[in-house]
Design a protein around this motif. Structure first.
Motif, PDB file in Angstrom:
ATOM      1  N   ALA A  75      11.697   2.300  -4.251  1.00  0.00           N
ATOM      2  CA  ALA A  75      10.484   1.491  -4.276  1.00  0.00           C
ATOM      3  C   ALA A  75      10.823   0.016  -4.461  1.00  0.00           C
ATOM      4  CB  ALA A  75       9.550   1.965  -5.385  1.00  0.00           C
ATOM      5  N   ALA A  76      11.768  -0.240  -5.367  1.00  0.00           N
ATOM      6  CA  ALA A  76      12.135  -1.624  -5.622  1.00  0.00           C
ATOM      7  C   ALA A  76      12.765  -2.253  -4.389  1.00  0.00           C
ATOM      8  CB  ALA A  76      13.104  -1.694  -6.801  1.00  0.00           C
ATOM      9  N   TYR A  77      13.601  -1.460  -3.699  1.00  0.00           N
ATOM     10  CA  TYR A  77      14.270  -1.976  -2.502  1.00  0.00           C
ATOM     11  C   TYR A  77      13.240  -2.313  -1.424  1.00  0.00           C
ATOM     12  CZ  TYR A  77      17.695  -2.320   1.254  1.00  0.00           C
ATOM     13  OH  TYR A  77      18.460  -2.781   2.289  1.00  0.00           O
ATOM     14  N   ALA A  78      12.315  -1.388  -1.232  1.00  0.00           N
ATOM     15  CA  ALA A  78      11.306  -1.608  -0.202  1.00  0.00           C
ATOM     16  C   ALA A  78      10.409  -2.780  -0.574  1.00  0.00           C
ATOM     17  CB  ALA A  78      10.478  -0.348  -0.015  1.00  0.00           C
ATOM     18  N   GLU A  79      10.066  -2.820  -1.842  1.00  0.00           N
ATOM     19  CA  GLU A  79       9.171  -3.875  -2.327  1.00  0.00           C
ATOM     20  C   GLU A  79       9.825  -5.255  -2.152  1.00  0.00           C
ATOM     21  OE1 GLU A  79       6.303  -2.872  -4.320  1.00  0.00           O
ATOM     22  OE2 GLU A  79       5.578  -4.913  -4.580  1.00  0.00           O
ATOM     23  N   LEU A 125       0.813  -1.216   0.000  1.00  0.00           N
ATOM     24  CA  LEU A 125       0.000   0.000   0.000  1.00  0.00           C
ATOM     25  C   LEU A 125       0.841   1.258   0.000  1.00  0.00           C
ATOM     26  CD1 LEU A 125      -2.868  -0.465   2.605  1.00  0.00           C
ATOM     27  CD2 LEU A 125      -3.036  -0.170   0.163  1.00  0.00           C
ATOM     28  N   SER A 126       1.907   1.235   0.782  1.00  0.00           N
ATOM     29  CA  SER A 126       2.648   2.483   0.905  1.00  0.00           C
ATOM     30  C   SER A 126       3.724   2.619  -0.171  1.00  0.00           C
ATOM     31  CB  SER A 126       3.251   2.597   2.309  1.00  0.00           C
ATOM     32  OG  SER A 126       4.060   1.481   2.564  1.00  0.00           O
ATOM     33  N   VAL A 127       4.119   1.517  -0.776  1.00  0.00           N
ATOM     34  CA  VAL A 127       5.153   1.631  -1.813  1.00  0.00           C
ATOM     35  C   VAL A 127       4.521   1.967  -3.166  1.00  0.00           C
ATOM     36  CG1 VAL A 127       6.888   0.355  -3.100  1.00  0.00           C
ATOM     37  CG2 VAL A 127       6.756   0.105  -0.649  1.00  0.00           C
ATOM     38  N   GLU A 128       3.355   1.422  -3.372  1.00  0.00           N
ATOM     39  CA  GLU A 128       2.668   1.603  -4.660  1.00  0.00           C
ATOM     40  C   GLU A 128       2.619   3.059  -5.135  1.00  0.00           C
ATOM     41  OE1 GLU A 128       0.341  -1.173  -7.247  1.00  0.00           O
ATOM     42  OE2 GLU A 128       2.082  -1.196  -5.947  1.00  0.00           O
ATOM     43  N   ALA A 161      13.548  10.352 -10.444  1.00  0.00           N
ATOM     44  CA  ALA A 161      12.627   9.243 -10.704  1.00  0.00           C
ATOM     45  C   ALA A 161      13.349   7.920 -10.558  1.00  0.00           C
ATOM     46  CB  ALA A 161      12.041   9.365 -12.105  1.00  0.00           C
ATOM     47  N   TYR A 162      14.590   7.892 -11.028  1.00  0.00           N
ATOM     48  CA  TYR A 162      15.369   6.670 -10.859  1.00  0.00           C
ATOM     49  C   TYR A 162      15.554   6.345  -9.387  1.00  0.00           C
ATOM     50  CZ  TYR A 162      16.758   5.245 -15.514  1.00  0.00           C
ATOM     51  OH  TYR A 162      16.736   4.732 -16.765  1.00  0.00           O
ATOM     52  N   LEU A 163      15.856   7.388  -8.620  1.00  0.00           N
ATOM     53  CA  LEU A 163      16.051   7.160  -7.189  1.00  0.00           C
ATOM     54  C   LEU A 163      14.769   6.615  -6.555  1.00  0.00           C
ATOM     55  CD1 LEU A 163      18.211  10.224  -6.125  1.00  0.00           C
ATOM     56  CD2 LEU A 163      18.901   7.842  -6.446  1.00  0.00           C
ATOM     57  N   LEU A 164      13.655   7.214  -6.968  1.00  0.00           N
ATOM     58  CA  LEU A 164      12.382   6.743  -6.426  1.00  0.00           C
ATOM     59  C   LEU A 164      12.157   5.284  -6.794  1.00  0.00           C
ATOM     60  CD1 LEU A 164       9.993   9.734  -7.181  1.00  0.00           C
ATOM     61  CD2 LEU A 164      10.854   8.999  -4.966  1.00  0.00           C
ATOM     62  N   ARG A 222       6.088   9.854   3.663  1.00  0.00           N
ATOM     63  CA  ARG A 222       6.866  11.069   3.532  1.00  0.00           C
ATOM     64  C   ARG A 222       7.542  11.105   2.158  1.00  0.00           C
ATOM     65  NH1 ARG A 222      10.012  10.604   8.410  1.00  0.00           N
ATOM     66  NH2 ARG A 222       8.071  10.065   9.428  1.00  0.00           N
ATOM     67  N   ILE A 223       8.078   9.978   1.763  1.00  0.00           N
ATOM     68  CA  ILE A 223       8.751   9.948   0.460  1.00  0.00           C
ATOM     69  C   ILE A 223       7.754  10.173  -0.663  1.00  0.00           C
ATOM     70  CG2 ILE A 223       9.964   8.409  -1.136  1.00  0.00           C
ATOM     71  CD1 ILE A 223      11.581   7.481   1.202  1.00  0.00           C
ATOM     72  N   PHE A 224       6.570   9.627  -0.484  1.00  0.00           N
ATOM     73  CA  PHE A 224       5.541   9.849  -1.511  1.00  0.00           C
ATOM     74  C   PHE A 224       5.239  11.327  -1.651  1.00  0.00           C
ATOM     75  CE2 PHE A 224       0.846  10.253  -2.174  1.00  0.00           C
ATOM     76  CZ  PHE A 224       0.889  10.071  -3.539  1.00  0.00           C
ATOM     77  N   LEU A 225       5.072  11.999  -0.530  1.00  0.00           N
ATOM     78  CA  LEU A 225       4.747  13.421  -0.602  1.00  0.00           C
ATOM     79  C   LEU A 225       5.881  14.196  -1.260  1.00  0.00           C
ATOM     80  CD1 LEU A 225       2.966  13.897   2.822  1.00  0.00           C
ATOM     81  CD2 LEU A 225       1.948  13.709   0.553  1.00  0.00           C
ATOM     82  N   LEU A 226       7.103  13.826  -0.897  1.00  0.00           N
ATOM     83  CA  LEU A 226       8.256  14.455  -1.529  1.00  0.00           C
ATOM     84  C   LEU A 226       8.242  14.203  -3.039  1.00  0.00           C
ATOM     85  CD1 LEU A 226      11.445  13.918   0.628  1.00  0.00           C
ATOM     86  CD2 LEU A 226      10.592  16.026  -0.388  1.00  0.00           C
ATOM     87  N   SER A 227       7.903  12.951  -3.375  1.00  0.00           N
ATOM     88  CA  SER A 227       7.971  12.583  -4.781  1.00  0.00           C
ATOM     89  C   SER A 227       6.959  13.365  -5.611  1.00  0.00           C
ATOM     90  CB  SER A 227       7.761  11.086  -4.951  1.00  0.00           C
ATOM     91  OG  SER A 227       6.433  10.766  -4.657  1.00  0.00           O
ATOM     92  N   LEU A 228       5.883  13.775  -4.951  1.00  0.00           N
ATOM     93  CA  LEU A 228       4.916  14.586  -5.692  1.00  0.00           C
ATOM     94  C   LEU A 228       5.547  15.897  -6.145  1.00  0.00           C
ATOM     95  CD1 LEU A 228       1.561  14.127  -3.793  1.00  0.00           C
ATOM     96  CD2 LEU A 228       2.253  13.190  -5.983  1.00  0.00           C
ATOM     97  N   VAL A 229       6.431  16.415  -5.308  1.00  0.00           N
ATOM     98  CA  VAL A 229       7.143  17.631  -5.694  1.00  0.00           C
ATOM     99  C   VAL A 229       7.978  17.340  -6.943  1.00  0.00           C
ATOM    100  CG1 VAL A 229       8.809  19.344  -4.925  1.00  0.00           C
ATOM    101  CG2 VAL A 229       7.186  18.347  -3.295  1.00  0.00           C
TER     102      VAL A 229
END
Lengths: 487, 309, 565, 664
Positions: free
Chosen positions: B184-188, B139-142, B177-180, B293-300
């Motif tokens: 995401a892949a690491y967390a997943e 849910l949170s990584v998606e 985007a690559y970092l994200l 938090r990372i998701f919100l950052l990623s929106l920026v």
């Protein structure tokens, strides 16, 4: 077009009605049936004849030099249809009354005096039938007076203090309005023009038009129990339920509107002032009834306020007509027809509450669907029908009123939208009240023993439900032929 | 318009071989690396093979009659393999239907779905807790993944798995985007500190607690394969933009790219192992908080990409 | 002296109930009292306004029917003066109970710290604590028959009655799921059963059931072994704090005998105690890291525990663990002089390693996040439950037996007692890491100051029917032994109270409101030692058999183990 | 032929409606559902027949009929869901036998379906509204069926509908009439032709009216509050129709009104998109918290409608864009929206049927109380699982394809806000998955407990009903062409190409079949290569504890995802704030009314001193304005009359004399 049929259709009830005062029990029933049936037969025959031979027929029976057209008929779609519905409703209501006015009625057991009731009712029916064909203000006045008297008669039928008071009030209010309205106009017409025929209305100058219109209007809105003299109608629910049903659905209340329609139909070019006067009165009436709905716990009084509002909606439609839209006339009459059927159903169902449980207090009635299933269905359909839910006809007619209303007010100042929007608001508030009452009345633990109504009453209810569902689709196109006549 | 799909036999062979052989090997490397960091000798590199061999040889206990319990591991493994088949190996894509990346991530997510449903099929609170933790991770990584894809859609104008690396321009937002994507892949993948669903010392293995013997082997294999698939995706995304020139030219080019992909994976895995070794496990609410938090950052970042940087 | 005033005040307040007053040692006062006012007395002492760190230590139940014709129940209160102005002392309130109807008013209704102690005396001796809030079974297994009390003298040590399995667990609260932790669980080093009643992952309530590894040690010790033989068992109560137990036992016996052991022996004991503390804390730090998935920390902590610490222990005593150094009256072996530099070198190395470990642990901010604000035990609850050791000190309790009661050589060395106020897991971690550094300093000082001389004072026959306490500050808190001598150099009643016994009872309080993920860490944060706690009876839960080792078996086993080494 | 089939279908519905005359409860139910089944079959035949001959115009009962691609999509929804639901109803309604009133059910149920058929086939705005109202009304009758909790839910639903759907539609109709001026001219096309003459303000009002009406019906936030209780308390076969079909009528209306009456504008598109995104987020996140099976499904209905609206919004925004790429995105979005509408009808229909089956068998909707149903109701379990996977958008199930198309359309729009919408949709898809894992596993996972071990699998007809929909979920998921052939009709062919093997648009190609084959082959290969030798049964591992309460050894529905919910707690607080605000506004309004009402009632005569609510006021005597004016005079006359009858006569004579004087 042979108008003798229509002449007979109201003379027979009058005649037999007078005889009824001397009868009672079975005999009264039979005479009443003969009268109501023949009346219906005549109006239906007339309707069939008319449909084969449409047009606007003006027949003058009595004409005098000094008084102009004293008594005559206008036979057109509106009057023929109206007559048919009057006699149909009357028959159904009277059929219902046969068992309702009996000793098994819990609220008002009736052992004798049925004839008197029938007598008043038949005279009322006859008067309304005569009223709708009238071609002059003078005969409007005469028939209206008879209607007022007969109404007085039925309202005070139970002779309780409240009933007497209500009857006197109704009679007094109506006569008061006639004194300062129709009577004045008629006298004025007779004095000044020596003619009160509807056909003469077009020829008035605009100043006279305004005053004549306002005069007629004052009487009409009082008969229709609109503001300012409206309270006699809720009080008149003291009458026996069949009588209330008739009064509210097709009796004096609708007669007032009918007269208004006729006046507008014949009076070409009504001054805008009149429009504003009536608009203001109608708006006040609507707002008022919005406030009154939720306060009622008596089923019949709730229906009475609904009548006030529903007739108000007819007046809203007439507003459009006053600005020259024939659609307004049609919508108004269409609403009248639909309302009459739904309202008679509503009252007759409410009657079964009194009949079976001895109360009209809606707070006391619970679990209706278990103890009086037929009435439950009827009450459900009637209340929602009054709120404007399809397939009951009031939905179509209200839509019609709103739709035709917008055509005339499009581009007009916003103030003219107010009555139309109020129609929506009014329907909504009534809907809210209706749904909440239905919720508490129909379901849950029954508050009374299983009620009982006679098969005849039940049959009348079922017939009404069917007629009420079917008729709007039949009358929709018929009413479209209603047009302005004068000018 | 209609592009038909293609099936590359060579790709299938390479894919099968890699996905079948590499995951336990990589795990072996990781274990060794971790052991060295922890002053241990560590198991042999091939230890994971031995483990799996042993597990495959053992019968499984059956704590429930629910069919899902037995089907889930196989479905997880099949999903991981299917996802692997959508990836390019050199210039060969085993099963190609213009490989939409959304489809790819969904197929990969089916690994988790299968594991979760399997975990929930038993009457065991440990396993249930593991299942719902895994779900919360998804849910949170998606959304982070979603944003990364959004940036690719902006910058590369395509979401095709094979086209993104070819078209993606070097820009500020694509780097992010690559970092994200990497995050995401690491967390997943459920590496420490995100190994919350298994959390051995807390919920006794969580989603795995009821599994034993061969079923456990299949399940662990599926998890390892999923990690490889994600890593392979990253390595593809890094390799092909660099080797754009030769990426699609001839067999040699293909082999070079394949080799680079492989090397990248082999280099990355020990790095991951080192990262794992130096971290403690998050509690699920902390992980979710971090991801949010990372998701919100990623929106920026997405906004930055929309602006055109 | 101020202490005397305090005692006078107490005696004055409970004048009617106090029958007899006896100084077992200058700091151990025994009152023989009426049972009626036990709760009030215990409450008065624990919440004494001037001795504000006082706490209920244990409740000794004993079958003194052969002695006095009655049972005895004796709560022990450690009177601690937080401000350091007064001398600290122990008070034992001994009440005699009727031999046919051993009832007494429950102290636990006022002091939660007595909850377990009174459940224990109910289980083992058949006492009846009246108005006890939660009288479920604590120690005897689920299938132990009612009415059989193993610690009574008339119960044969090898009797193993069979009974029906009965459910003594708390009912799960409404709308909760149950998550078991243990008896066998990765997070537990020994069998123990926590039942977490959870909503989602949040712990609503907890039930604890333990005592799966009872060994009947007290029963074995009583009446059959001589006081010197008991050392073998005392040291084996716990694999981690064995030396603490044997020292505490030795101290109790030495107190009865009234001998002062030589100073050199005291120094040797001190050094070994501190080495044991260091290794225990390092072990614990490793486990904590492991529980939050930080295996590198785990491996590192255990590595440095092995290399300088255990290595040193082996050098000094011949054993990595279970040193076998103690004997009543002193120690068995002396430290050779050349070891001195070795110890100091290793300590230097250790200091460096510990600092490194500290950096590794703190560098992983996830570890800190996991430990911070988790498992908070407020000061008040800590005091109510009589929590001891680092667990107490992390909750702001300024208590330490070494300092407060000046045992062994601690009176001669300087050291700080680290106290943190937060009461969370992180505070417990920091207390322990600080203590490691303090221990190193203590060892260095002790090695420097160690006097020459004898290491042993011989003790002959022990006077019969004398009693005393012995105590040390173990790594987990105060270890306390009570010895009542019998005839022929045997022990009539030997009561051991390990620190975990007090700490564990408070764990459910720490768990409530936190998550399942935190549970292992919170449980581990008190560094639970189930074996020390569960020393009473050997029970095989699976088969329902109960057995206790007899002397020969026990000796055989010991010999076998030695031979294997 | 097509019109004939429509007539056939409607006559069958009418037969079903009047089958209540049979009186005996079970026979009525059997008969009416049989007729409804046949009628639905006729509808499906109609779709087959009409396919390729569009648009078809005609007349039915004097009302104009037009069947075009859009109608066909929604006829398909009605036909398929209606079919499954009618079959399911065959046995399901036995549950309510005690309530009697079978004829009401027959009437309302068939009228409900028939009204929706007419709704999507009429080309006349007034009739559209008329059928719309019939639909609303019959739905109301069906919602309040069980007469307990459902009464308030139904009232809430009906009142909401009246205020927010009926009124705006009447207004829209009125505005429409004002431009065409005749009843017969109220066809969609006619109004569209004249719309240019309206003032901008009225055009905006028209947009707003339509939007509000369709928002209310499809339960867009903030008008979604009625949905959970209504869907949860209605019988499950009705919930299926409400959620599966009735909600879709709003989508039909929206598309019809936007494209055929009004013009799709970018601003309107944005508005619809915002509503869609907000709804999909709010609906689904609230669904995550639910532990009542049907409330959970109901909130998901809200959420999934958000997806559909988002798709349609992309269509509205971009379809008329001059840039062909963006116009294509618009087309894709609209098709995706319609596709999702169809899919939602299938899986949500099936899920409600499954929830109904669980309730039928175990007697509760509470997911906390049921468990281990896989053992007792294997078929229901399988169907529920298929549908759950469908709604969660797992590949190889229908939900995936349509959701994926929505994401693609969003991402490729290259518009920040729509990309954001796609991201949120992606996130919410995961939330949906989470929620359905909870739904499925808390009911079917674990071991049977006290309640469920007594349950039995439901009758065959109910299983068939569930099966039809669930299997379609899988079929469409693997062969999307089945559905795409229909849902692409309204947007024109050639944009989205679908074949048996897969679908493609732009340069995107996706072949679920191939994926299915790959996955299937691998799965079977593993199964064969490494067969699980799971012979030995064992109890779940409880750490070896004794006397362990196994019943509580699992997560209950309310335990799932608590940390996540806590994390987004601010969101819920925000949502609840609006809920409270709404309640507060209503309470204040009532209070204001009571305050005014006091002046209309003689409160002094009410036995209680304080008047707190409307009901208290009802005990008083209503005051009238005219009474206040006239009654003093009347009383005066009365008093005089009592004093002396002659006085009255005198007054009358004077009055008559004055009148006569006036006349002369």
């Amino acid at each position: 077009m042979n108008s003798t049929i229509f002449l007979l259709s109201f003379l027979i009830p009058w005649l037999l009605g007078l005889i009824e005062f001397k009868l009672d029990k079975k005999k009264a029933d039979i005479v009443m049936l003969i009268s109501a049936l023949s009346s219906l037969a005549l109006t239906s025959y007339g309707l069939v004849l008319f449909l084969g031979n449409r047009g606007i027929y003006h027949l003058v029976y009595i004409h005098s030099q000094g008084l102009g057209e004293v008594f005559g008929f206008v036979v057109d779609t509106m009057s023929v249809l109206m007559a048919f519905i009057v006699s149909l409703t009357a028959l159904l209501i009277l059929l219902y009354a046969i068992d309702y006015m009996s000793s098994s009625n819990k609220l008002h057991p009736v052992t004798s005096g049925k004839g008197t009731f029938y007598g008043w009712m038949l005279i009322l029916e006859g008067a309304v039938l005569g009223f709708v064909f009238s071609s002059s203000l003078l005969s409007f006045l005469v028939f209206a007076e008879v209607i007022a008297i007969a109404t007085w008669g039925v309202i005070r039928y139970y002779k309780t203090p409240n009933a007497r008071h209500a009857a006197n009030k109704a009679f007094g209010f109506i006569n008061l309005s006639m004194l300062f309205g129709l009577l004045l106009v008629v006298v004025f017409g007779l004095v000044k023009y020596h003619d009160t025929s509807l056909y003469a209305l077009t020829q008035l100058d605009s100043h006279a038009k305004l005053w004549v219109f306002l005069g007629v209007m004052f009487t009409a809105i009082t008969m229709s129990s609109q503001f300012p003299l409206y309270s006699w109608l809720p009080d008149s629910t003291e009458a026996p339920t069949p009588a209330s049903a008739f009064t509210h659905s097709i009796g004096i209340v609708e007669a007032g509107l009918f007269m208004m329609v006729r006046t507008i139909q014949f009076m070409d070019g009504i001054p805008k002032t009149a429009y504003y006067v009536i608009a203001i009165l109608v708006v006040i009436t609507q707002v008022m009834s919005i406030f009154y709905y939720p306060l009622q716990k008596d089923a019949k009084r709730l229906l009475a306020y609904s009548t006030i509002a529903q007739v108000g909606i007819m007046y809203v439609a007439l507003l459009g007509a006053m600005l020259g839209s024939a659609g307004g006339l049609q919508a108004s009459v269409y609403q009248l027809f639909n309302h009459s059927l739904v309202k008679s159903l509503a009252f007759l169902v409410a009657g079964t509450f009194g009949f079976s449980f001895g109360t009209f207090d809606m707070k006391k009635i619970k679990g209706l669907r278990w103890i009086l299933p037929g009435a439950a269905v009827g009450w459900f359909l009637a209340l929602l029908g009054l709120a404007g839910v399809p397939p009951m006809g009031l939905f179509l007619s209200k839509a019609n009123v709103i739709m035709t209303g917008t055509t005339t007010v499009r581009g007009a100042p916003w103030i003219e939208w107010v009555p139309i929007l109020l129609v929506l608001v009014d329907a909504t508030i009534f809907f809210l009240v209706a749904v909440l009452w239905l919720k508490s009345m129909l379901f849950g633990e029954p508050s009374y023993e299983k009620g009982k109504i006679s098969p005849l009453m039940c049959a009348v209810l079922i017939v009404l439900m069917v007629v009420m569902t079917v008729s709007p689709f039949l009358t929709l196109h018929l009413t479209e032929s209603i047009r302005f006549i004068g000018g | 318009m209609m592009k038909t799909m293609s099936i590359s036999v060579l790709g299938i062979i390479v894919g099968v071989v890699l996905v079948a052989i590499l995951p336990p090997f990589l795990d072996g490397i990781a274990r060794k690396v971790k052991a060295r960091i922890q002053y241990r000798v560590g198991p042999p590199i091939l230890q994971t093979y031995y483990d799996l061999q042993k597990l495959f040889g053992l019968p499984s206990l059956r704590p429930t009659e629910n069919k899902w319990f037995r089907v889930a591991p196989y479905l997880a493994l099949a999903s991981a393999f299917s996802a692997a088949f959508l990836l390019p190996y050199g210039k060969w894509v085993p099963v190609k239907f213009s490989g939409d990346i959304v489809v790819f991530f969904y197929v990969l997510a089916m690994v988790s779905v299968a594991i979760i449903i399997g975990a929930f099929s038993t009457q065991n609170a440990h396993s249930n807790i593991g299942g719902h933790r895994e779900m919360m991770m998804v849910l949170s990584v998606e959304p982070i993944l979603g944003v990364a894809l959004g940036i690719f859609a902006f910058k590369a104008g395509t979401l095709s798995l094979s086209a993104i690396p070819l078209k993606v321009p070097a820009s500020f937002s694509t780097v992010l985007a690559y970092l994200l994507l990497i995050y995401a892949a690491y967390a997943e993948s459920g590496f420490v500190p995100f190994d919350i669903a298994e959390a051995e010392t807390e919920i006794a293995g969580g989603v795995l607690v009821e599994y034993s013997g061969r079923l456990l082997g299949v399940l662990e294999y599926a998890i390892l394969a999923k990690r490889l698939v994600l890593l392979w995706l990253l390595s593809t995304f890094l390799t092909i933009p660099i080797l754009r020139g030769i990426a699609l030219t001839g067999v040699v080019g293909g082999i070079v790219v394949l080799a680079v992909q492989l090397i990248l994976v082999l280099v990355a895995y020990p790095l991951i192992a080192a990262l794992e070794a130096t971290n403690a496990r998050y509690r699920i609410d902390q992980a979710v908080a971090l991801n949010t938090r990372i998701f919100l950052l990623s929106l920026v970042v997405l906004a930055v990409a929309a602006v055109g940087w | 002296m101020v202490t005397k005033e305090c005692l006078a005040e107490f005696e004055d307040k409970f004048k009617g109930e106090i029958r007899e007053k006896k100084f077992l040692t200058p700091t151990q006062i025994l009152y023989l009292v009426d049972k009626k006012d036990l709760p009030d007395m215990a409450y008065y002492l624990q919440y004494h306004p001037e001795f504000d760190e006082s706490y209920y230590v244990m409740g000794i139940g004993s079958d003194e029917r052969q002695l006095a014709g009655k049972f005895a129940y004796a709560p022990v209160i450690n009177m601690l003066d937080g401000s350091g102005k007064r001398e600290n002392f122990y008070v034992i309130l001994k009440a005699r109970l009727d031999k046919d109807n051993p009832e007494f008013p429950s102290v636990a209704q006022k002091l939660p710290a007595a909850l377990w102690a009174e459940r224990e005396v109910r289980d083992l001796l058949g006492f009846k604590p009246l108005d006890h809030p939660d009288l479920r079974r604590l120690i005897t297994p689920e299938d132990w028959p009612e009415g059989v009390y193993p610690l009574r003298k008339d119960h044969a040590y090898n009797a193993s009655p069979a009974g029906e399995l009965q459910d003594g667990y708390k009912k799960a609260p409404e709308d909760t799921s149950t998550v078991p932790i243990g008896p066998y669980h990765m997070a537990l080093d020994e069998p123990a059963h926590f039942r977490l009643f959870v909503k989602g992952e949040e712990i609503v309530d907890v039930d604890y059931r333990g005592f799966y590894s009872h060994r009947g040690i007290e029963k074995i010790g009583e009446g059959r072994l001589t006081y010197n033989q008991i050392f073998y068992i005392a040291e084996r109560i716990c694999g981690i704090c064995g030396f603490q137990h044997s020292s505490a036992y030795a101290m109790a016996v030495e107190n009865i005998a009234g001998v002062e052991i030589p100073a050199r022996a005291q120094y040797i004991r001190t050094i070994l105690l501190e080495i044991e503390r260091i290794h225990s804390h390092l072990l614990w730090a490793g486990v904590a890291c492991h529980l939050v998935g930080f295996d590198t920390g785990f491996m590192y902590a255990w590595r440095i525990r092995e290399e300088p610490v255990m290595w040193l222990a082996e050098r000094l005593t011949g054993n990595r663990k279970t040193y076998g150094m103690n004997i009543v009256g002193g120690v068995r072996r002396d430290f050779l002089d050349y070891r001195k530099t070795e110890i100091l070198d290793k300590m230097k190395q250790l200091k460096k390693d510990v600092e490194k470990l500290y950096n590794i642990a703190v560098s992983s901010d996830i570890l800190i996040k996991r430990a911070k604000d988790v498992g908070v035990l407020p000061y008040k609850v800590a005091k109510d439950y009589g929590v001891v050791g680092p667990t107490a000190r992390a909750s702001g309790r300024n208590i330490d037996v070494r300092r407060d009661h000046k045992v062994f050589a601690y009176k001669d060395v300087d050291f700080d007692v680290p106290v943190y106020k937060d009461g969370d897991v992180l505070a417990r971690l920091l207390v322990r890491l600080d203590e490691v550094l303090q221990s190193i300093s203590i060892i260095e000082q002790a090695v420097d100051q160690m006097p020459e001389g004898d290491i042993f004072t011989p003790i002959g026959k022990l006077p019969p029917y004398q009693e005393a306490l012995g105590y040390t500050e173990a790594h987990r808190g105060e270890v306390i032994h009570y010895v009542l001598t019998g005839t022929n150099n045997k022990v009539y009643r030997w009561k051991v109270r390990a620190p975990t016994y007090n700490n564990l009872a408070a764990v459910p309080e720490m768990l409530k409101g936190y998550r399942v993920a935190d549970a292992p860490l919170i449980i581990a944060s008190i560094d639970p030692c189930y074996a020390c706690t569960e020393r009473v009876q050997i029970v095989d839960v699976k088969t329902g058999k109960v057995k206790a080792l007899n002397e020969a078996e026990f000796n055989d086993l010991s010999i076998k183990a030695s031979e294997e080494l | 032929m097509v019109i004939y089939l429509l007539e056939l279908s409607l006559s069958l519905f009418v037969l079903g409606a009047i089958s209540g005359l049979v009186v005996e409860y079970k026979s009525v139910m059997r008969l009416s559902s049989t007729f409804a089944t046949l009628a639905s079959l006729a509808l499906i035949a109609l779709i087959v027949e009409a396919y390729g001959h569009l648009p078809i115009k005609g007349e039915l009962l004097g009302t104009p009929i037009m069947i075009d691609g859009l109608s066909l999509v929604f006829l398909a929804i009605i036909g398929v869901v209606g079919l499954a639901d009618a079959i399911y109803t065959f046995n399901y309604m036995d549950k309510y036998e005690k309530l009697g009133k079978a004829w009401v059910f027959a009437l309302a149920y068939n009228a409900f379906l028939a009204s929706m058929v007419l709704l999507v086939t009429t080309s006349h705005l007034v009739w559209f509204v008329f059928w719309w109202e019939i639909m609303t009304f019959s739905a109301f009758v069906l919602v309040i069926w069980e007469e307990k909790d459902s009464l308030w839910a139904g009232a809430q639903y009906y009142i909401t509908m009246h205020l927010t759907s009926t009124l705006p539609l009447l207004l829209a109709m009125a505005i429409g009439y004002s431009v065409v001026g005749s009843f017969d001219g109220m066809g969609f096309a006619d109004i569209a032709a004249h719309i240019g003459t309206l003032s901008p303000g009225l055009v905006k009002l028209l947009y707003a009216s339509f939007l509000l009406a369709f928002m209310a019906k499809s339960g867009m936030v903030p008008l979604h509050f009625w949905i959970p209780s209504a869907y949860a308390s209605a019988p499950s076969n009705i919930s299926t129709l409400l959620s599966g079909v009735m909600e879709k009528m709003a989508v039909y209306g929206l598309v019809r009104a936007t494209f055929d009456i009004l013009k799709p504008t970018v601003a309107f598109g944005y508005l619809v998109a915002i509503l869609g995104v907000v709804t999909l987020v709010v609906g689904t996140l609230y669904a995550l918290k639910q532990t009542n099976a049907k409330r959970l499904l109901a909130y998901h209905s809200v959420g999934q409608m958000g997806y559909i609206w988002l798709g349609v919004a992309i269509g509205i925004t971009f379809m008329k864009n001059p840039d062909p790429t963006l116009a294509f995105i618009g087309t894709l979005g609209l098709a995706a929206g319609l596709f999702h509408a169809l899919n939602h009808a299938l899986f949500k229909g099936s899920l409600f049927l499954s929830a109904g089956a669980v309730e039928y068998a175990a007697g509760t909707q509470d997911l906390n109380k049921v468990s281990g149903l896989y053992k007792i109701m294997p078929w229901t379990g399988v169907f529920a699982l298929l549908a759950s996977l469908g709604i969660s958008g797992v590949p190889l199930f229908n939900g995936f394809v349509s959701k994926w198309m929505i994401y693609e359309a969003g991402y490729y729009s290259k518009n920040f806000w729509f990309v954001l919408g796609a991201i949120l949709a992606l996130l919410i898809s995961a939330v949906t998955l989470a929620s359905f894992i909870k739904f499925y596993n808390s009911a079917f996972g674990g071991e049977p407990n006290e309640l469920t071990s007594k349950a039995k699998e439901v009758p065959g007809s109910m299983l068939i009903g569930q099966g039809i929909l669930s299997i379609l979920c899988l079929v469409i998921g693997v062969f999307p062409v089945v559905a795409l052939a229909i849902v692409t009709l309204p947007v024109g062919k050639g944009v989205i190409t679908a074949g048996v093997l897969g679908l493609s648009f732009n340069s995107i190609y996706f072949s679920p079949v191939l994926l299915a084959i790959v996955l299937g082959v691998l799965f079977i290969a593993f199964l064969l290569f490494l067969p699980a030798r799971a012979k030995e049964t064992a109890k779940p591992w409880d750490c070896g504890s004794t006397l362990f309460p196994e019943e509580t050894y699992r997560l209950r529905a309310s335990d799932y995802y608590r940390p996540y919910e806590k994390r987004i707690g601010a969101f819920y607080a925000f949502g609840d704030f609006f809920g409270d605000l709404g309640t507060e506004v209503i309470n204040r309004t009532i209070a204001a009314y009571v305050w005014i009402g006091k002046y209309f009632v003689r409160t002094a005569e009410i036995p209680r001193v304080t008047v707190e609510n409307v009901d208290d006021l009802r005990d008083g005597v209503t005051l009238h304005l005219d009474d206040a004016l006239i009654m003093p005079i009347v009383r005066f006359v009365k008093v005089v009359g009592i004093i002396s009858k002659t006085a009255v006569v005198l007054v009358l004579i004077v009055a008559v004399a004055v009148l006569a004087a006036l006349i002369w």
